[in-house]
Scaffold this motif. Structure first.
Motif, PDB file in Angstrom:
ATOM      1  N   SER A  42       0.845  -1.187   0.000  1.00 18.40           N
ATOM      2  CA  SER A  42       0.000   0.000   0.000  1.00 18.40           C
ATOM      3  C   SER A  42       0.878   1.233   0.000  1.00 18.40           C
ATOM      4  CB  SER A  42      -0.898  -0.021   1.244  1.00 18.40           C
ATOM      5  OG  SER A  42      -1.768   1.069   1.236  1.00 18.40           O
ATOM      6  N   ASP A  43       0.405   2.294  -0.666  1.00 16.96           N
ATOM      7  CA  ASP A  43       1.173   3.526  -0.702  1.00 16.96           C
ATOM      8  C   ASP A  43       0.286   4.679  -1.135  1.00 16.96           C
ATOM      9  OD1 ASP A  43       3.471   5.148  -0.514  1.00 16.96           O
ATOM     10  OD2 ASP A  43       3.926   4.876  -2.630  1.00 16.96           O
ATOM     11  N   THR A  78      -3.682   0.126  -2.923  1.00 17.99           N
ATOM     12  CA  THR A  78      -3.599  -0.986  -1.989  1.00 17.99           C
ATOM     13  C   THR A  78      -3.801  -2.251  -2.806  1.00 17.99           C
ATOM     14  OG1 THR A  78      -4.499   0.312  -0.169  1.00 17.99           O
ATOM     15  CG2 THR A  78      -4.568  -2.076   0.082  1.00 17.99           C
ATOM     16  N   VAL A  79      -2.867  -3.187  -2.719  1.00 18.19           N
ATOM     17  CA  VAL A  79      -2.954  -4.452  -3.447  1.00 18.19           C
ATOM     18  C   VAL A  79      -2.743  -5.568  -2.431  1.00 18.19           C
ATOM     19  CG1 VAL A  79      -2.039  -5.844  -5.338  1.00 18.19           C
ATOM     20  CG2 VAL A  79      -2.045  -3.347  -5.526  1.00 18.19           C
ATOM     21  N   LYS A 107      -6.398   4.444  -5.803  1.00 12.94           N
ATOM     22  CA  LYS A 107      -7.057   5.549  -5.109  1.00 12.94           C
ATOM     23  C   LYS A 107      -7.287   6.700  -6.075  1.00 12.94           C
ATOM     24  CE  LYS A 107      -5.292   3.939  -0.737  1.00 12.94           C
ATOM     25  NZ  LYS A 107      -4.391   4.147   0.377  1.00 12.94           N
ATOM     26  N   ALA A 108      -8.032   6.372  -7.136  1.00 12.35           N
ATOM     27  CA  ALA A 108      -8.389   7.325  -8.189  1.00 12.35           C
ATOM     28  C   ALA A 108      -9.688   6.854  -8.830  1.00 12.35           C
ATOM     29  CB  ALA A 108      -7.290   7.395  -9.246  1.00 12.35           C
ATOM     30  N   ARG A 174       1.223   5.556 -14.412  1.00 12.00           N
ATOM     31  CA  ARG A 174       0.785   4.164 -14.440  1.00 12.00           C
ATOM     32  C   ARG A 174       0.991   3.506 -13.085  1.00 12.00           C
ATOM     33  NH1 ARG A 174       5.093   2.690 -18.623  1.00 12.00           N
ATOM     34  NH2 ARG A 174       5.853   4.652 -17.834  1.00 12.00           N
ATOM     35  N   LEU A 175       0.071   2.614 -12.753  1.00 14.53           N
ATOM     36  CA  LEU A 175       0.235   1.716 -11.622  1.00 14.53           C
ATOM     37  C   LEU A 175       0.553   0.356 -12.213  1.00 14.53           C
ATOM     38  CD1 LEU A 175      -0.079   1.025  -8.559  1.00 14.53           C
ATOM     39  CD2 LEU A 175      -2.415   0.374  -9.117  1.00 14.53           C
TER      40      LEU A 175
END
Length: 183
Positions: A42-43, A78-79, A107-108, A174-175
């Motif tokens: 998580s970040d 969060t994954v 978180k978007a 990008r995530l």
């Protein structure tokens, strides 16, 4: 004496080939040199960059999920592994193939400030065709609600993964979620 030298030569040859003296084993050695774990990652905090696309790719040591965002910097995430993928807002279970499930929460939102969608999947049950992938089994849409977007990733087993963000291309970000093929 001749038998002794023949025996000695055979032992030295076997040792040189690694047949008699195996290399030292290490508990930290892992598949492809990857040292990722399988615990939650998580970040960051909420961001204004909306989700614009979801795509996947195959690599030698891992399968990759990429969530494209329409701005930078990339928002938080969060994954984690979960027993079931749950749809945002309704709480309904989203059927997901695979022996394990990763819940990817970005978180978007997947909509702009006017409430217009920035990403509308053609098929919520198959965001990307992952047939033939070594680790991925299915990528599902679990919704975008109250400023965050949830994607379910069905994988063949609970395997190590890593998560990180990248700027670009252009003004986007990008995530990235990589899941190893093996431990």
């Amino acid at each position: 004496m001749k038998k002794f030298f023949i025996w000695l030569a055979a032992v030295l040859l076997a040792a040189g080939l690694g047949l008699v003296v195996p290399g030292a084993a290490s508990a930290t050695t892992s598949y492809c040199g990857l040292t990722w774990g399988s615990l939650m990652k998580s970040d960051g905090a909420m961001g204004g960059a909306p989700v614009t696309n979801v795509r996947t790719g195959q690599h030698y040591c891992f399968d990759r999920l990429v969530v494209d965002l329409g701005g930078a910097p990339a928002p938080g995430y969060t994954v984690r592994y979960v027993p079931q993928i749950i749809q945002d807002g309704s709480g309904a279970v989203v059927p997901t193939r695979g022996g394990a499930r990763l819940q990817v929460v970005v978180k978007a939102p997947a909509y702009d400030n006017n409430g217009q969608p920035t990403y509308t999947p053609a098929d919520k049950a198959e965001l990307s065709n992952v047939s033939g992938y070594q680790t991925f089994r299915q990528v599902v849409w679990a919704g975008s609600f109250e400023g965050q977007t949830t994607i379910g990733l069905g994988v063949r087993a609970r395997l190590p993964f890593r998560v990180f963000t990248l700027d670009g291309p252009g003004s986007g970000s990008r995530l990235v979620v990589d899941v190893a093929h093996y431990w």
